[in-house]
Design an enzyme around this catalytic site. Structure first.
Site, PDB file in Angstrom:
ATOM      1  N   SER A 194      -4.091   2.672  -8.684  1.00 52.08           N
ATOM      2  CA  SER A 194      -4.851   3.926  -8.710  1.00 52.08           C
ATOM      3  C   SER A 194      -5.679   3.973  -9.988  1.00 52.08           C
ATOM      4  O   SER A 194      -5.203   3.570 -11.050  1.00 52.08           O
ATOM      5  CB  SER A 194      -3.898   5.123  -8.695  1.00 52.08           C
ATOM      6  OG  SER A 194      -4.625   6.313  -8.918  1.00 52.08           O
ATOM      7  N   TYR A 210       3.357   9.468 -11.680  1.00 52.25           N
ATOM      8  CA  TYR A 210       2.683   8.643 -10.656  1.00 52.25           C
ATOM      9  C   TYR A 210       1.743   7.646 -11.339  1.00 52.25           C
ATOM     10  O   TYR A 210       1.754   6.453 -11.033  1.00 52.25           O
ATOM     11  CB  TYR A 210       1.920   9.580  -9.720  1.00 52.25           C
ATOM     12  CG  TYR A 210       0.943   8.918  -8.784  1.00 52.25           C
ATOM     13  CD1 TYR A 210       1.362   8.372  -7.574  1.00 52.25           C
ATOM     14  CD2 TYR A 210      -0.424   8.873  -9.085  1.00 52.25           C
ATOM     15  CE1 TYR A 210       0.454   7.777  -6.704  1.00 52.25           C
ATOM     16  CE2 TYR A 210      -1.334   8.294  -8.224  1.00 52.25           C
ATOM     17  CZ  TYR A 210      -0.889   7.740  -7.032  1.00 52.25           C
ATOM     18  OH  TYR A 210      -1.798   7.157  -6.171  1.00 52.25           O
ATOM     19  N   ASN A 216       0.811  -1.227   0.000  1.00 50.08           N
ATOM     20  CA  ASN A 216       0.000   0.000   0.000  1.00 50.08           C
ATOM     21  C   ASN A 216       0.845   1.277   0.000  1.00 50.08           C
ATOM     22  O   ASN A 216       0.406   2.302  -0.519  1.00 50.08           O
ATOM     23  CB  ASN A 216      -0.909  -0.014   1.237  1.00 50.08           C
ATOM     24  CG  ASN A 216      -1.417   1.362   1.579  1.00 50.08           C
ATOM     25  OD1 ASN A 216      -2.340   1.872   0.943  1.00 50.08           O
ATOM     26  ND2 ASN A 216      -0.818   2.008   2.575  1.00 50.08           N
TER      27      ASN A 216
HETATM   28  N1  LIG Z   1      -5.818   8.755  -1.356  1.00 49.49           N
HETATM   29  C1  LIG Z   1      -6.192   8.543  -2.596  1.00 49.49           C
HETATM   30  O1  LIG Z   1      -7.131   9.169  -3.110  1.00 49.49           O
HETATM   31  C2  LIG Z   1      -5.500   7.505  -3.424  1.00 49.49           C
HETATM   32  C3  LIG Z   1      -5.991   7.280  -4.722  1.00 49.49           C
HETATM   33  C4  LIG Z   1      -5.394   6.303  -5.497  1.00 49.49           C
HETATM   34  C5  LIG Z   1      -4.346   5.563  -4.995  1.00 49.49           C
HETATM   35  N2  LIG Z   1      -3.879   5.808  -3.732  1.00 49.49           N
HETATM   36  C6  LIG Z   1      -2.772   4.969  -3.264  1.00 49.49           C
HETATM   37  O2  LIG Z   1      -3.093   4.426  -1.985  1.00 49.49           O
HETATM   38  C7  LIG Z   1      -1.889   4.216  -1.240  1.00 49.49           C
HETATM   39  C8  LIG Z   1      -1.999   4.901   0.119  1.00 49.49           C
HETATM   40  O3  LIG Z   1      -2.241   6.276  -0.101  1.00 49.49           O
HETATM   41  P1  LIG Z   1      -2.692   7.259   1.069  1.00 49.49           P
HETATM   42  O4  LIG Z   1      -3.616   8.220   0.449  1.00 49.49           O
HETATM   43  O5  LIG Z   1      -3.110   6.504   2.262  1.00 49.49           O
HETATM   44  O6  LIG Z   1      -1.266   7.976   1.348  1.00 49.49           O
HETATM   45  P2  LIG Z   1      -0.666   8.627   2.693  1.00 49.49           P
HETATM   46  O7  LIG Z   1       0.387   9.572   2.266  1.00 49.49           O
HETATM   47  O8  LIG Z   1      -1.764   9.132   3.555  1.00 49.49           O
HETATM   48  O9  LIG Z   1       0.012   7.368   3.407  1.00 49.49           O
HETATM   49  C9  LIG Z   1       1.112   6.718   2.829  1.00 49.49           C
HETATM   50  C10 LIG Z   1       1.802   5.866   3.878  1.00 49.49           C
HETATM   51  O10 LIG Z   1       2.929   5.236   3.246  1.00 49.49           O
HETATM   52  C11 LIG Z   1       4.091   5.437   4.048  1.00 49.49           C
HETATM   53  N3  LIG Z   1       5.260   5.469   3.193  1.00 49.49           N
HETATM   54  C12 LIG Z   1       5.627   6.418   2.293  1.00 49.49           C
HETATM   55  N4  LIG Z   1       6.797   6.095   1.709  1.00 49.49           N
HETATM   56  C13 LIG Z   1       7.180   4.923   2.247  1.00 49.49           C
HETATM   57  C14 LIG Z   1       8.325   4.088   2.046  1.00 49.49           C
HETATM   58  N5  LIG Z   1       9.300   4.418   1.199  1.00 49.49           N
HETATM   59  N6  LIG Z   1       8.398   2.937   2.763  1.00 49.49           N
HETATM   60  C15 LIG Z   1       7.428   2.596   3.668  1.00 49.49           C
HETATM   61  N7  LIG Z   1       6.350   3.360   3.893  1.00 49.49           N
HETATM   62  C16 LIG Z   1       6.222   4.514   3.200  1.00 49.49           C
HETATM   63  C17 LIG Z   1       3.851   6.777   4.746  1.00 49.49           C
HETATM   64  O11 LIG Z   1       4.668   6.925   5.916  1.00 49.49           O
HETATM   65  C18 LIG Z   1       2.356   6.673   5.060  1.00 49.49           C
HETATM   66  O12 LIG Z   1       2.124   5.988   6.274  1.00 49.49           O
HETATM   67  C19 LIG Z   1      -0.750   4.756  -2.102  1.00 49.49           C
HETATM   68  O13 LIG Z   1      -0.170   3.696  -2.817  1.00 49.49           O
HETATM   69  C20 LIG Z   1      -1.465   5.708  -3.053  1.00 49.49           C
HETATM   70  O14 LIG Z   1      -0.763   5.881  -4.248  1.00 49.49           O
HETATM   71  C21 LIG Z   1      -4.428   6.773  -2.947  1.00 49.49           C
END
Ligand SMILES: NC(=O)c1ccc[n+]([C@@H]2O[C@H](COP(=O)([O-])OP(=O)(O)OC[C@H]3O[C@@H](n4cnc5c(N)ncnc54)[C@H](O)[C@@H]3O)[C@@H](O)[C@H]2O)c1
Length: 254
Positions: A142, A155, A89
């Site tokens: 995504s 991305y 994730n």
């Molecule tokens: N929020 C959205 O609308 C959305 C939409 C599509 C996809 N996503 C995907 O969902 C996933 C989670 O997104 P989110 O919105 O919760 O993001 P967020 O930024 O709120 O959380 C990301 C988490 O990943 C951790 N992280 C970042 N880099 C890291 C690394 N190198 N090693 C280990 N941990 C690491 C961070 O510390 C954090 O806890 C991501 O892959 C993102 O691309 C999110």
């Protein structure tokens, strides 16, 4: 209970979507390992869940670093004796903007975390899943990779690569009884959205997109967590190589 007896590893589980995945998996009976580059929030979350008698442990790991990821996975297996599922994730996104104005240095970081992080996780986890007699991997992609979102081209490209590699490996690893699927979130309200909202272009993109969502709202992390729990459970035993959108109907794929 859906995940009773299973050990589930969730990367980036300290906040946002990862937190939703951790909460749902723990609620559904799994022992959950959070691997995060920043562990403070993850440790607070583990404490809150422990107060509800749920078993969650935290390891610091950088998914972009194969050695760090591998060591953390080894520590999970040493603690609980098995690993049944991995949810890749953790992800990062640079503030939205035009591709031509972007800084190539930021590409590397997204490629390292969003794409290579998934490869590192699969390589580290597969031997443990095999030892458990099979297992499941869920990669968080995504919807931006599926419909061509403006302003986050690199991305989106990383997430497209996650879709492709997940299909190839779903075929390659099927004989080892390992299933691999992708969840493609639409717009989910998490701290990553604050990065997207940090530029006028990004804020406008979110506002415009939100208006097109048939269910009329952004998603919440639990929306993704509920599907992740199902996909790593035995109830999904005939589902592999799929990308499943969770987007309030924003885009409907045929
Ligand atoms: N929020 C959205 O609308 C959305 C939409 C599509 C996809 N996503 C995907 O969902 C996933 C989670 O997104 P989110 O919105 O919760 O993001 P967020 O930024 O709120 O959380 C990301 C988490 O990943 C951790 N992280 C970042 N880099 C890291 C690394 N190198 N090693 C280990 N941990 C690491 C961070 O510390 C954090 O806890 C991501 O892959 C993102 O691309 C999110």
């Amino acid at each position: 209970m859906l995940l009773k007896g299973k050990v589930v590893v969730v990367t980036g589980g300290g906040q946002g979507i990862g937190q939703g995945i951790v909460e749902c998996a723990a609620r559904d009976g799994a022992r959950v390992a959070i691997l995060d580059i920043r562990t403070e929030r993850a440790k607070d979350l583990a404490k809150q869940l422990a107060a509800r008698s749920l078993e969650v442990a935290v390891w610091q790991a950088d998914v972009a670093d194969a050695a760090s990821f591998g060591e953390a996975i080894g520590n999970v297996a040493a603690k609980w004796g098995r690993i049944d599922a991995l949810v890749n994730n953790a992800g990062v996104v640079a503030p939205p903007g035009s591709f031509m104005d972007g800084d190539p240095a930021t590409w590397d970081h997204m490629i390292d975390v969003d794409y290579k992080g998934v490869l590192n996780g699969i390589r580290a986890a597969v031997p443990h899943l095999q030892r458990a007699g099979g297992g499941a991997i869920v990669n968080i992609g995504s919807d931006s990779a599926r419909f061509g979102e403006v302003g986050i081209a690199v991305y989106s490209g990383c997430k497209g690569a996650v879709n492709s590699v997940s299909k190839s490996l779903a075929k390659e690893l099927a004989s080892a009884r390992i299933r691999i699927n992708v969840i493609a979130p639409g717009l989910i309200d998490t701290p990553i959205m604050d990065v997207a909202r940090s530029t006028p272009e990004g804020a406008k993109m979110i506002e415009d997109t939100q208006k097109t969502i048939p269910l009329g709202k952004l998603g919440v992390p639990e929306d993704i967590g509920n599907l992740a729990s199902f996909l790593v459970s035995d109830r999904a035993s005939y589902i592999t190589g799929q990308t499943i959108s969770v987007n309030g109907g924003m885009i409907m794929f045929g």
